[in-house]
Design a protein around this motif. Sequence first.
Motif, PDB file in Angstrom:
ATOM      1  N   MET A 168     -19.398 -44.421  32.021  1.00 22.98           N
ATOM      2  CA  MET A 168     -19.664 -43.378  33.018  1.00 22.98           C
ATOM      3  C   MET A 168     -18.569 -43.342  34.066  1.00 22.98           C
ATOM      4  SD  MET A 168     -23.700 -43.319  33.877  1.00 22.98           S
ATOM      5  CE  MET A 168     -23.972 -45.019  34.237  1.00 22.98           C
ATOM      6  N   VAL A 192     -20.604 -33.374  22.996  1.00 22.08           N
ATOM      7  CA  VAL A 192     -20.070 -32.624  24.138  1.00 22.08           C
ATOM      8  C   VAL A 192     -18.994 -31.656  23.647  1.00 22.08           C
ATOM      9  CG1 VAL A 192     -18.886 -32.786  26.353  1.00 22.08           C
ATOM     10  CG2 VAL A 192     -20.488 -34.570  25.669  1.00 22.08           C
ATOM     11  N   LEU A 193     -18.084 -32.181  22.835  1.00 21.44           N
ATOM     12  CA  LEU A 193     -17.009 -31.348  22.307  1.00 21.44           C
ATOM     13  C   LEU A 193     -17.572 -30.206  21.465  1.00 21.44           C
ATOM     14  CD1 LEU A 193     -14.753 -34.288  21.081  1.00 21.44           C
ATOM     15  CD2 LEU A 193     -14.128 -32.703  22.878  1.00 21.44           C
ATOM     16  N   TRP A 235      -7.467 -34.242  32.122  1.00 23.38           N
ATOM     17  CA  TRP A 235      -8.788 -33.674  31.814  1.00 23.38           C
ATOM     18  C   TRP A 235      -9.458 -34.481  30.720  1.00 23.38           C
ATOM     19  CZ3 TRP A 235     -12.237 -30.685  33.911  1.00 23.38           C
ATOM     20  CH2 TRP A 235     -13.126 -29.927  33.157  1.00 23.38           C
ATOM     21  N   TRP A 236     -10.777 -34.517  30.725  1.00 25.12           N
ATOM     22  CA  TRP A 236     -11.486 -35.402  29.801  1.00 25.12           C
ATOM     23  C   TRP A 236     -11.222 -35.098  28.332  1.00 25.12           C
ATOM     24  CZ3 TRP A 236     -15.152 -33.572  26.393  1.00 25.12           C
ATOM     25  CH2 TRP A 236     -15.631 -32.271  26.637  1.00 25.12           C
ATOM     26  N   LEU A 237     -10.844 -33.840  28.028  1.00 23.89           N
ATOM     27  CA  LEU A 237     -10.531 -33.520  26.631  1.00 23.89           C
ATOM     28  C   LEU A 237      -9.342 -34.331  26.123  1.00 23.89           C
ATOM     29  CD1 LEU A 237     -10.907 -29.704  26.033  1.00 23.89           C
ATOM     30  CD2 LEU A 237     -11.779 -31.565  24.614  1.00 23.89           C
ATOM     31  N   PHE A 241     -24.069 -38.401  26.878  1.00 18.92           N
ATOM     32  CA  PHE A 241     -22.967 -37.614  27.450  1.00 18.92           C
ATOM     33  C   PHE A 241     -23.174 -36.125  27.237  1.00 18.92           C
ATOM     34  CE2 PHE A 241     -19.368 -40.141  28.983  1.00 18.92           C
ATOM     35  CZ  PHE A 241     -19.879 -41.398  28.762  1.00 18.92           C
ATOM     36  N   ILE A 263     -22.119 -33.201  34.190  1.00 16.64           N
ATOM     37  CA  ILE A 263     -22.390 -34.551  33.677  1.00 16.64           C
ATOM     38  C   ILE A 263     -21.754 -35.596  34.597  1.00 16.64           C
ATOM     39  CG2 ILE A 263     -20.444 -34.807  32.054  1.00 16.64           C
ATOM     40  CD1 ILE A 263     -24.022 -35.928  31.385  1.00 16.64           C
ATOM     41  N   VAL A 264     -20.575 -35.281  35.117  1.00 12.30           N
ATOM     42  CA  VAL A 264     -19.950 -36.233  36.038  1.00 12.30           C
ATOM     43  C   VAL A 264     -20.813 -36.369  37.293  1.00 12.30           C
ATOM     44  CG1 VAL A 264     -17.990 -36.572  37.571  1.00 12.30           C
ATOM     45  CG2 VAL A 264     -17.604 -35.973  35.186  1.00 12.30           C
ATOM     46  N   GLY A 293     -16.535 -25.656  30.837  1.00 14.95           N
ATOM     47  CA  GLY A 293     -16.153 -26.685  31.810  1.00 14.95           C
ATOM     48  C   GLY A 293     -17.291 -27.056  32.738  1.00 14.95           C
ATOM     49  N   LEU A 297     -15.149 -41.975  32.934  1.00  7.90           N
ATOM     50  CA  LEU A 297     -15.165 -40.508  32.876  1.00  7.90           C
ATOM     51  C   LEU A 297     -15.091 -39.924  34.287  1.00  7.90           C
ATOM     52  CD1 LEU A 297     -15.574 -38.011  30.898  1.00  7.90           C
ATOM     53  CD2 LEU A 297     -17.885 -37.968  31.779  1.00  7.90           C
ATOM     54  N   ALA A 298     -15.900 -40.479  35.184  1.00  9.56           N
ATOM     55  CA  ALA A 298     -15.944 -39.941  36.549  1.00  9.56           C
ATOM     56  C   ALA A 298     -14.589 -40.086  37.241  1.00  9.56           C
ATOM     57  CB  ALA A 298     -17.038 -40.652  37.347  1.00  9.56           C
ATOM     58  N   ALA A 322     -14.586 -33.030  17.161  1.00  6.49           N
ATOM     59  CA  ALA A 322     -15.956 -33.547  17.162  1.00  6.49           C
ATOM     60  C   ALA A 322     -16.408 -33.850  15.748  1.00  6.49           C
ATOM     61  CB  ALA A 322     -16.898 -32.526  17.811  1.00  6.49           C
ATOM     62  N   PRO A 335     -11.353 -28.574  19.684  1.00  4.73           N
ATOM     63  CA  PRO A 335     -12.360 -29.556  20.102  1.00  4.73           C
ATOM     64  C   PRO A 335     -13.484 -29.721  19.086  1.00  4.73           C
ATOM     65  CG  PRO A 335     -11.776 -28.185  21.950  1.00  4.73           C
ATOM     66  CD  PRO A 335     -11.107 -27.579  20.745  1.00  4.73           C
ATOM     67  N   ALA A 336     -13.939 -28.606  18.497  1.00  5.53           N
ATOM     68  CA  ALA A 336     -15.014 -28.708  17.514  1.00  5.53           C
ATOM     69  C   ALA A 336     -14.540 -29.502  16.300  1.00  5.53           C
ATOM     70  CB  ALA A 336     -15.477 -27.316  17.087  1.00  5.53           C
ATOM     71  N   GLN A 385     -12.051 -37.668  35.899  1.00  5.48           N
ATOM     72  CA  GLN A 385     -12.200 -36.318  36.432  1.00  5.48           C
ATOM     73  C   GLN A 385     -11.743 -36.237  37.885  1.00  5.48           C
ATOM     74  OE1 GLN A 385     -12.310 -34.911  33.441  1.00  5.48           O
ATOM     75  NE2 GLN A 385     -13.596 -33.318  34.310  1.00  5.48           N
ATOM     76  N   ASP A 401     -20.083 -27.999  31.805  1.00  2.18           N
ATOM     77  CA  ASP A 401     -20.742 -29.166  31.223  1.00  2.18           C
ATOM     78  C   ASP A 401     -20.136 -30.469  31.765  1.00  2.18           C
ATOM     79  OD1 ASP A 401     -18.378 -28.554  29.980  1.00  2.18           O
ATOM     80  OD2 ASP A 401     -19.041 -29.095  27.962  1.00  2.18           O
ATOM     81  N   ALA A 402     -18.815 -30.523  31.811  1.00  2.00           N
ATOM     82  CA  ALA A 402     -18.169 -31.734  32.314  1.00  2.00           C
ATOM     83  C   ALA A 402     -18.493 -31.938  33.791  1.00  2.00           C
ATOM     84  CB  ALA A 402     -16.660 -31.649  32.118  1.00  2.00           C
TER      85      ALA A 402
END
Lengths: 245, 292, 317
Positions: free
Chosen positions: C113, B105-106, C233-235, B36, B225-226, B219, C116-117, C281, C277-278, C120, B221-222
Amino acid sequence: MLEVDGITKSFAGFTAVNKATLTVGVGQVHAVIGPNGAGKSTLFNLITGHLTADAGEVRLEGKRLTGLPPHAVVRSGLGRSFQRISVFSKMSVRENIQIGLVAREREELCFWRPLRDRRRDTDELLETVGLIDEQNATAGQMSYGKQKQLELALALAGQPRILLLDEPTAGMSPRETDECIELVMRVVKERGMTLLFTEHDMNIVFGIADRISVLHHGEIIASGAPEEVRANTSVQEVYLGRPAR
Amino acid sequence: MFGAIQFLNGLSHGLSLFLVAAGLSIIFGVLRVLNFAHGGFYMLGGYVAYEVVRRIGMEHGLFWVAVIVAGLVLALVAAGIERFMLRQLYNRDQIYQLLFTFALVLLIGDVVRIFWSTTALSVSFPPELRGAQNLGFTIYPRYRLFLCVVGVVAAVGLWLLFQRTRWGRIIRAATQDREMLSSLGVNVPMVYLAVFAGGGALAGISGALAAPALALRGGMDAEIIVECFIVVIIGGLGSLWGAFIGALLIGQLRAIGITFVPEWEIVLIYLLMIVVLVFRPWGLFGKKQAGS
Amino acid sequence: MKANMQIALLAALCLGLALVPLSGSTYLVYLATQILIFILFATSLNLLVGYGGLISFGHAAFFAIGGYSNAILLTTYGVPVLLALPGAMVVTAILSAIIGFFCVRLTAYYFSMLTLAFGQLVWAVAFKWRAVTGGDDGFLRVAVPEWLATPSSFYLFSLLVVALAVAVLWVVAHSPLGRTMMAIRENETRAGFLGVNTRLVQLITFTIAGTFAGLAGGLFSMFNRSLFPNSAWWLQSAEVLIMVVLGGIGSFFGPMVGALALILLNRLTLQLTEYWPALLAIILIVTLFFFPNGIAGLFGSRPAPGLRDERGEKSDA
């Protein structure tokens, strides 16, 4: 009961099973034998739809099995074991059986009530295969022989009319082997099932099989009653040239 | 009107996309790890190139230094990640590998935010590729033409690598049957490290090359990757040829979408993916796998 | 017996939670409401991740679909809330069944995959379909009915809804379907050859998980009185996934603790760092490497069957 008609499978140019044809009659005990690498397991996986055949067709009681997903094959009345043990190894023996019973009753989509215990049916199946004392053991941590028994129990869980066992005694000690065969034959007789199995031990095969098919280099070179097969010259060549283990 | 310019736009986009998707696909083929963070590597490559250009400028071919530095940095980053972290997860359930690369990713997203803030940045075109080229039938920006050439060269280069070299044979063997690798007498951990680092370098270089063509921003990156996922789903996961065709298809579809249904071009791509999934679930060039 | 104990404990917990508004602190009530909503959100995802081993990186899509549906029903069409919330669940159920159909067809990699797609895609639609969602300006002034207007009344309403929903999810997790999901995760081939329609089981689980995420989203739209595309959003998906992993994959109650822990941490660090986000992670990586069974694992909860051990091989026969 079961008809296999010209089934063929190649992997990257190598033909593992070539136009195999055989018929298993109702109530028969039918063995598939052949040297290592003859394609026995492949043939088994083709019959059950675990592998997709390149050509040919399999019918169970006249119903076409080829192309059906595993669950549909099983629901047509077929139960199978795997040569390499395939159980839910992190679950207890009892939980393993329960999954089988849920599937048999087509209850796997039921999400509106907790799982029923099914004590009677579970106990019955556990007793049949002799695992009642191990019911709470974690499947993957039991001895090899016990896991094989569980494998058999899972094949039986769906109350199949035809049972397919892929090397049921592989890796067992002579004593375990005898017990296993005795168990299988008892259940088959009790339930009036048809049995198709592969086996490398010739004593067992000629001891219990009504009919034998010999597979060599992916082709069935002989099929018939044990005496006919024993007398068949090409079979003798195969086994004299390269004796079975 | 959908004409030559749109076609070329689609081609350059598709070929750039191929570079990124190829790395993703090769890594999956060999390591069975769905990375990812590949979009993150791409984004980081763009920012590294920006930083190098900011410090040394881009006259006299220095832009190419920036691109190479981006590739090297990302190869190192990827190698470090594989060697010290990912490697420990190979024997665990695949969900741990998925979650780990997702955590990256994060992390990469925030590393970029820490060093370069969140405002969009841009890299100008390298001087030798500024302006437009008259192609006879149309006039087209030189840099985008250059991207097309790079994409083709990379595709041919990868093909030669896979067909003609020992390394390529090893990687192809690994893609088909992982157990075969150790029986070939190959140093398996080394192959994994090299493939992951190589994929990282490919993503980094792609990001660096893309920097002048589009603005760098969080953004991206997302987004990439998608798009890569859609490419490999259409082409077939693990198939290089599939990634190539998938990327070209998406490039053209994007160009068509921008012309006829601006704003909603992304929906067209999803529709193509859905059509492929319905009729060829394993992708145009993918192999059906056992057990399903 | 053990299950009865758990139920009694939970009933007591709910009663205790009903007393929160008595504290008189609006902030506390507000925070508790948010935690409740995310408990539901995380528990719905756990059905997929914990029981099915299917890692969805797009679960927020259904949160957002439920949120927008509820907001639109309430505000644009003036539907009463007791119809709007179920309505939002129906909409989410339909869309999750459609999206799920594509996601569960192939392997777990494709599942990740594709979730996620599609997540989005939902985000892009929420972002661009201004006429309906308000685009990136957000859907503002969600019409919350009079009787839910105070923080306390909305909190109590949320408590009731979440408690009921979690109870339903508990039943699902312990139903034949839930048990079969675990079996499929552990040995899909075997499950298939027991006669289990593995794809259909996964699809129904996916739909249930999506539907309850939609309910959480519906509550959230009223709680915030507005909704933004960012909720898809994916976050956002990452955050709820980390709640599940942190709490403990496969433990039913772990993800609730994960939701609580993560929201409190977010509140605490909001002033200290903008790099949430960090931090997420790092939490995720530490959890993965050092305590893979999450917080629940620290308290001796049994990990979900089918998760591969340190060196164990998953059977693939």
